[in-house]
Write a protein that holds these residues in place. Structure first.
Motif, PDB file in Angstrom:
ATOM      1  N   ALA A  16       0.820  -1.220   0.000  1.00 17.46           N
ATOM      2  CA  ALA A  16       0.000   0.000   0.000  1.00 17.46           C
ATOM      3  C   ALA A  16       0.853   1.270   0.000  1.00 17.46           C
ATOM      4  O   ALA A  16       0.355   2.336   0.357  1.00 17.46           O
ATOM      5  N   ALA A  17       2.110   1.195  -0.429  1.00 21.51           N
ATOM      6  CA  ALA A  17       2.987   2.372  -0.370  1.00 21.51           C
ATOM      7  C   ALA A  17       2.378   3.562  -1.098  1.00 21.51           C
ATOM      8  O   ALA A  17       2.415   4.687  -0.594  1.00 21.51           O
ATOM      9  N   GLY A  18       1.804   3.345  -2.276  1.00 21.80           N
ATOM     10  CA  GLY A  18       1.208   4.453  -3.026  1.00 21.80           C
ATOM     11  C   GLY A  18       0.098   5.131  -2.237  1.00 21.80           C
ATOM     12  O   GLY A  18       0.036   6.365  -2.178  1.00 21.80           O
ATOM     13  N   LEU A  27      -2.755  14.808   3.720  1.00 22.37           N
ATOM     14  CA  LEU A  27      -2.907  15.285   5.093  1.00 22.37           C
ATOM     15  C   LEU A  27      -1.934  16.418   5.409  1.00 22.37           C
ATOM     16  O   LEU A  27      -2.273  17.338   6.150  1.00 22.37           O
ATOM     17  N   LEU A  28      -0.745  16.377   4.849  1.00 25.75           N
ATOM     18  CA  LEU A  28       0.187  17.487   5.016  1.00 25.75           C
ATOM     19  C   LEU A  28      -0.424  18.770   4.470  1.00 25.75           C
ATOM     20  O   LEU A  28      -0.365  19.823   5.110  1.00 25.75           O
ATOM     21  N   ALA A  29      -1.013  18.679   3.277  1.00 28.10           N
ATOM     22  CA  ALA A  29      -1.632  19.856   2.660  1.00 28.10           C
ATOM     23  C   ALA A  29      -2.807  20.367   3.488  1.00 28.10           C
ATOM     24  O   ALA A  29      -3.010  21.576   3.614  1.00 28.10           O
ATOM     25  N   GLU A  30      -3.590  19.454   4.066  1.00 30.04           N
ATOM     26  CA  GLU A  30      -4.774  19.840   4.834  1.00 30.04           C
ATOM     27  C   GLU A  30      -4.438  20.348   6.233  1.00 30.04           C
ATOM     28  O   GLU A  30      -5.065  21.289   6.727  1.00 30.04           O
ATOM     29  N   ARG A  31      -3.447  19.708   6.886  1.00 30.58           N
ATOM     30  CA  ARG A  31      -3.215  19.964   8.311  1.00 30.58           C
ATOM     31  C   ARG A  31      -1.865  20.595   8.641  1.00 30.58           C
ATOM     32  O   ARG A  31      -1.630  20.956   9.786  1.00 30.58           O
ATOM     33  N   GLY A  32      -0.966  20.644   7.678  1.00 33.24           N
ATOM     34  CA  GLY A  32       0.387  21.094   7.965  1.00 33.24           C
ATOM     35  C   GLY A  32       1.184  20.006   8.648  1.00 33.24           C
ATOM     36  O   GLY A  32       0.651  18.952   9.024  1.00 33.24           O
ATOM     37  N   GLU A  39      -0.883   7.989  12.735  1.00 35.16           N
ATOM     38  CA  GLU A  39      -2.201   7.383  12.938  1.00 35.16           C
ATOM     39  C   GLU A  39      -3.193   7.863  11.888  1.00 35.16           C
ATOM     40  O   GLU A  39      -3.971   7.082  11.330  1.00 35.16           O
ATOM     41  N   ALA A  40      -3.179   9.168  11.596  1.00 32.91           N
ATOM     42  CA  ALA A  40      -4.092   9.712  10.590  1.00 32.91           C
ATOM     43  C   ALA A  40      -3.754   9.185   9.204  1.00 32.91           C
ATOM     44  O   ALA A  40      -4.651   8.874   8.408  1.00 32.91           O
ATOM     45  N   VAL A  41      -2.473   9.062   8.904  1.00 34.35           N
ATOM     46  CA  VAL A  41      -2.062   8.514   7.604  1.00 34.35           C
ATOM     47  C   VAL A  41      -2.531   7.073   7.481  1.00 34.35           C
ATOM     48  O   VAL A  41      -3.076   6.672   6.445  1.00 34.35           O
ATOM     49  N   ALA A  45      -5.051   5.773   4.675  1.00 34.96           N
ATOM     50  CA  ALA A  45      -4.538   4.827   3.687  1.00 34.96           C
ATOM     51  C   ALA A  45      -5.135   3.439   3.842  1.00 34.96           C
ATOM     52  O   ALA A  45      -4.919   2.570   2.983  1.00 34.96           O
ATOM     53  N   GLY A  46      -5.869   3.208   4.926  1.00 37.15           N
ATOM     54  CA  GLY A  46      -6.484   1.907   5.152  1.00 37.15           C
ATOM     55  C   GLY A  46      -5.490   0.835   5.546  1.00 37.15           C
ATOM     56  O   GLY A  46      -5.647  -0.344   5.172  1.00 37.15           O
ATOM     57  N   VAL A  47      -4.459   1.222   6.323  1.00 40.19           N
ATOM     58  CA  VAL A  47      -3.465   0.253   6.788  1.00 40.19           C
ATOM     59  C   VAL A  47      -3.299   0.410   8.296  1.00 40.19           C
ATOM     60  O   VAL A  47      -3.727   1.403   8.883  1.00 40.19           O
TER      61      VAL A  47
END
Length: 196
Positions: A16-18, A27-32, A39-41, A45-47
């Protein structure tokens, strides 16, 4: 302190790397950077987060890998048959990256760097641009072979001048990039560099 960059060897890594890289940059763009968490990633990403930690021991290492390997920031190396054509095609891709719907917010988040230690941001930027520059080398190898550039030409300077014009217009001035801008910039930079 430099940002660690453990990356799976080509062909290795989580399946699931992609999805992980895409989620990281979204998430970086949304949250900085401060709001980016493993955990959010993992959730996006569903992993399991253990899958991420197995390959990237920190969010800095994960962001480093995502910037180098995510499809949203990828470039295609053109081969138009001329240096001018190749540089225009590269400049158009830079324009797409800094103005694109998905990529613009990522580029801005990385460029602003809030939450990243200064040395971490410097390391990320250095590695990202070194990776892109190494990918772009065939453009200059072909141009030197065709006699389009004198042997003492600095390819990095040419790319800095061209990409810098795009970044200043789109990100620093926050102005629209007009059609034909890539060609205009390349034509402004190349005449002084061409062989007679």
């Amino acid at each position: 302190m430099s940002v660690p960059s453990p990356q799976p060897r080509p062909g290795k890594g989580p399946r699931a790397a992609g999805a992980i890289f895409d989620a990281t940059l979204r998430l970086l763009a949304e949250r900085g950077y401060d709001g980016l968490t493993i955990e959010a990633v993992a959730l996006a990403a569903g992993v399991n987060k253990t899958t991420i930690y197995r390959w990237w021991p920190s969010k800095a290492a994960l962001l480093h890998a995502a910037l180098l390997r995510a499809r949203v920031l990828d470039i295609e190396i053109p081969d138009t048959g001329s240096l001018r054509g190749d540089l225009i095609a590269l400049a158009d891709q830079v324009i797409d990256l800094v103005t694109g719907v998905r990529s613009r917010a990522i580029v801005r988040a990385v460029a602003s760097g809030p939450g990243l230690p200064d040395d971490g941001l410097a390391s990320l930027a250095r590695d990202f641009f070194a990776d892109r520059f190494s990918r772009e080398q065939p453009v200059f190898t072909r141009a030197f072979a065709r006699g389009e550039l004198p042997p003492d030409t600095d390819p990095m300077l040419l790319l800095d001048l061209i990409a810098g014009a795009v970044w200043v217009r789109a990100l620093l001035r926050n102005e629209p990039v007009p059609p034909g801008f890539a060609a205009a910039v390349v034509d402004a930079v190349l005449p002084a560099r061409r062989t007679a």
